[in-house]
Design a protein around this motif. Structure first.
Motif, short mmCIF file in Angstrom:
data_model
loop_
_atom_site.label_atom_id
_atom_site.label_comp_id
_atom_site.label_asym_id
_atom_site.label_seq_id
_atom_site.Cartn_x
_atom_site.Cartn_y
_atom_site.Cartn_z
N GLY A 107 -6.19 -2.31 -3.77
CA GLY A 107 -6.09 -1.85 -2.39
C GLY A 107 -7.24 -2.35 -1.54
O GLY A 107 -7.06 -2.72 -0.37
N ILE A 117 -2.53 -4.03 -7.55
CA ILE A 117 -1.97 -2.71 -7.26
C ILE A 117 -0.74 -2.44 -8.12
O ILE A 117 -0.62 -1.40 -8.76
N ILE A 176 -0.34 0.43 -10.94
CA ILE A 176 0.71 1.44 -10.82
C ILE A 176 1.59 1.44 -12.07
O ILE A 176 1.94 2.49 -12.61
N ALA A 206 -5.51 -0.21 -9.46
CA ALA A 206 -4.72 -0.18 -8.22
C ALA A 206 -5.61 0.00 -6.99
O ALA A 206 -5.40 -0.65 -5.97
N LEU A 220 0.82 -1.21 0.00
CA LEU A 220 0.00 0.00 0.00
C LEU A 220 0.85 1.26 0.00
O LEU A 220 0.54 2.23 -0.70
N LEU A 227 -1.49 3.83 3.43
CA LEU A 227 -1.92 4.60 2.26
C LEU A 227 -1.59 6.08 2.44
O LEU A 227 -1.14 6.75 1.50
N THR A 230 3.67 1.63 -1.27
CA THR A 230 4.32 1.81 -2.56
C THR A 230 3.32 2.04 -3.68
O THR A 230 3.65 1.87 -4.86
N THR A 231 2.10 2.46 -3.34
CA THR A 231 1.22 3.04 -4.36
C THR A 231 1.68 4.46 -4.69
O THR A 231 1.05 5.14 -5.51
N THR A 232 2.76 4.88 -4.10
CA THR A 232 3.31 6.22 -4.34
C THR A 232 3.39 6.59 -5.82
O THR A 232 3.02 7.70 -6.20
N LEU A 289 1.57 5.86 -8.28
CA LEU A 289 0.26 6.19 -8.80
C LEU A 289 -0.13 7.62 -8.44
O LEU A 289 -0.61 8.38 -9.29
N TRP A 290 0.12 8.01 -7.19
CA TRP A 290 -0.22 9.37 -6.75
C TRP A 290 0.70 10.40 -7.40
O TRP A 290 0.28 11.52 -7.71
N ALA A 305 1.85 6.68 1.64
CA ALA A 305 2.07 6.77 0.19
C ALA A 305 1.82 8.17 -0.31
O ALA A 305 2.57 8.70 -1.15
#
Length: 312
Positions: A140, A297, A301, A136, A105, A177, A107-109, A111-112, A180
């Protein structure tokens, strides 16, 4: 002031080293958490990293920071704030949920970063980014549900909805999250300011800012900074040297030469390395739901980050 450098100066080896280094963080943190609060762990990680860098970077940092415009100084301080909140939320999440859920979660970085790059870095987004976002975020949900649902005799069995939303694991996943989001801000700001300042000066300013904030947070909570066995301080030192000075500094180095989305994409190697290390050292096997959700996820990403990188 330092002038921007071309991407030809980029070395993949440094980024690979950074991925391997940050993959050890969750393991060191889990060992330290057996006897130390999460905020103390985060404070020592950044505090020791700053002290390690200071003899090599202080004079250069003083000289270069003095030449930065006021907005550059504020951006560097903001990067330190983002980093401090990132570590506070993520390390606490490791107390509440599994290594696999927390690391995937957080490392959804990328995506953001892909979503906010058009606003802060003026990068255009393609429709594939939105498809990646949907995939993604769906992953989650699957990862979060892994704490409340399990496969039994070929069917999915879940606890009550109320228990799921009250569980510590859900809070841990939400904190991961949030970590992230803070890491995305850290990378976006770093991408803007890194061409203006050398790596040593930048990381000393950012790490020390984050350290001061985390030390203050730990002090407000009333935590002791000394009442821990000697081996715990060993974990603190390893955290400062390997995932921080080596790992994070490798990513900050790359931000000078590459788009933030591309650098953040390298973080996708962390869940794989961290989960493998957790299986070896912590004997923590990821649940089937976590494996499926984690794959969703990472796939989302990758799709979003690749599309955004191609449009930049």
């Amino acid at each position: 002031m330092i002038s921007p450098q071309k991407s030809s100066r980029f070395s993949p080896f440094i980024l690979i080293t950074g991925i391997l280094a940050v993959s050890t963080a969750a393991i060191f943190i889990r060992y330290a958490q057996q006897q130390a609060p999460s905020l103390i762990i985060a404070a020592y990680r950044l505090g020791l990293a700053s002290l390690i860098l200071m003899p090599f970077s202080l004079r250069q940092a003083q000289r270069e920071v003095s030449t930065l415009p006021i907005n550059g100084k504020l951006q560097a301080l903001l990067a330190g704030v983002f980093l401090a909140v990132h570590f506070a939320t993520w390390i606490i999440s490791l107390e509440l949920t599994s290594v696999a859920s927390s690391v995937v979660l957080v490392t959804t970085t990328p995506l953001w970063v892909a979503i906010f790059s058009p606003l802060f870095l003026r990068e255009r987004m393609k429709k594939e980014v939105w498809w990646g976002l949907g995939l993604a975020l769906s992953g989650g949900v699957v990862v979060a549900a892994s704490q409340a649902c399990v496969w039994q005799q070929s069917r999915l069995v879940c606890t009550s909805l109320g228990s799921f939303f009250q569980g510590k694991a859900l809070l841990g996943n939400l904190l991961a999250l949030m970590g992230a989001w803070m890491a995305a801000g850290y990378l976006l700001v770093g991408r803007k300011i890194r061409p203006m300042i050398s790596l040593r000066s930048y990381i000393l300013m950012v790490y020390s800012t984050a350290a001061v904030i985390l030390i203050g947070m730990a002090a407000v909570m009333g935590y002791s900074f000394t009442a821990y066995p000697l081996p715990v301080f060993g974990w603190f030192l390893l955290l400062a040297i390997i995932p921080q000075v080596i790992g994070h500094s490798s990513f900050n180095w790359a931000l000078r030469y590459l788009p933030a989305t591309f650098v953040s994409l390298a973080l996708l190697g962390e869940p794989v390395g961290a989960t493998i290390l957790a299986m070896i050292f912590l004997r923590e096997t990821p649940l089937l739901n976590e494996v499926i959700g984690g794959g969703m996820i990472l796939g989302g990403i990758y799709l979003a980050s690749l599309a955004n990188r191609e449009s930049s």
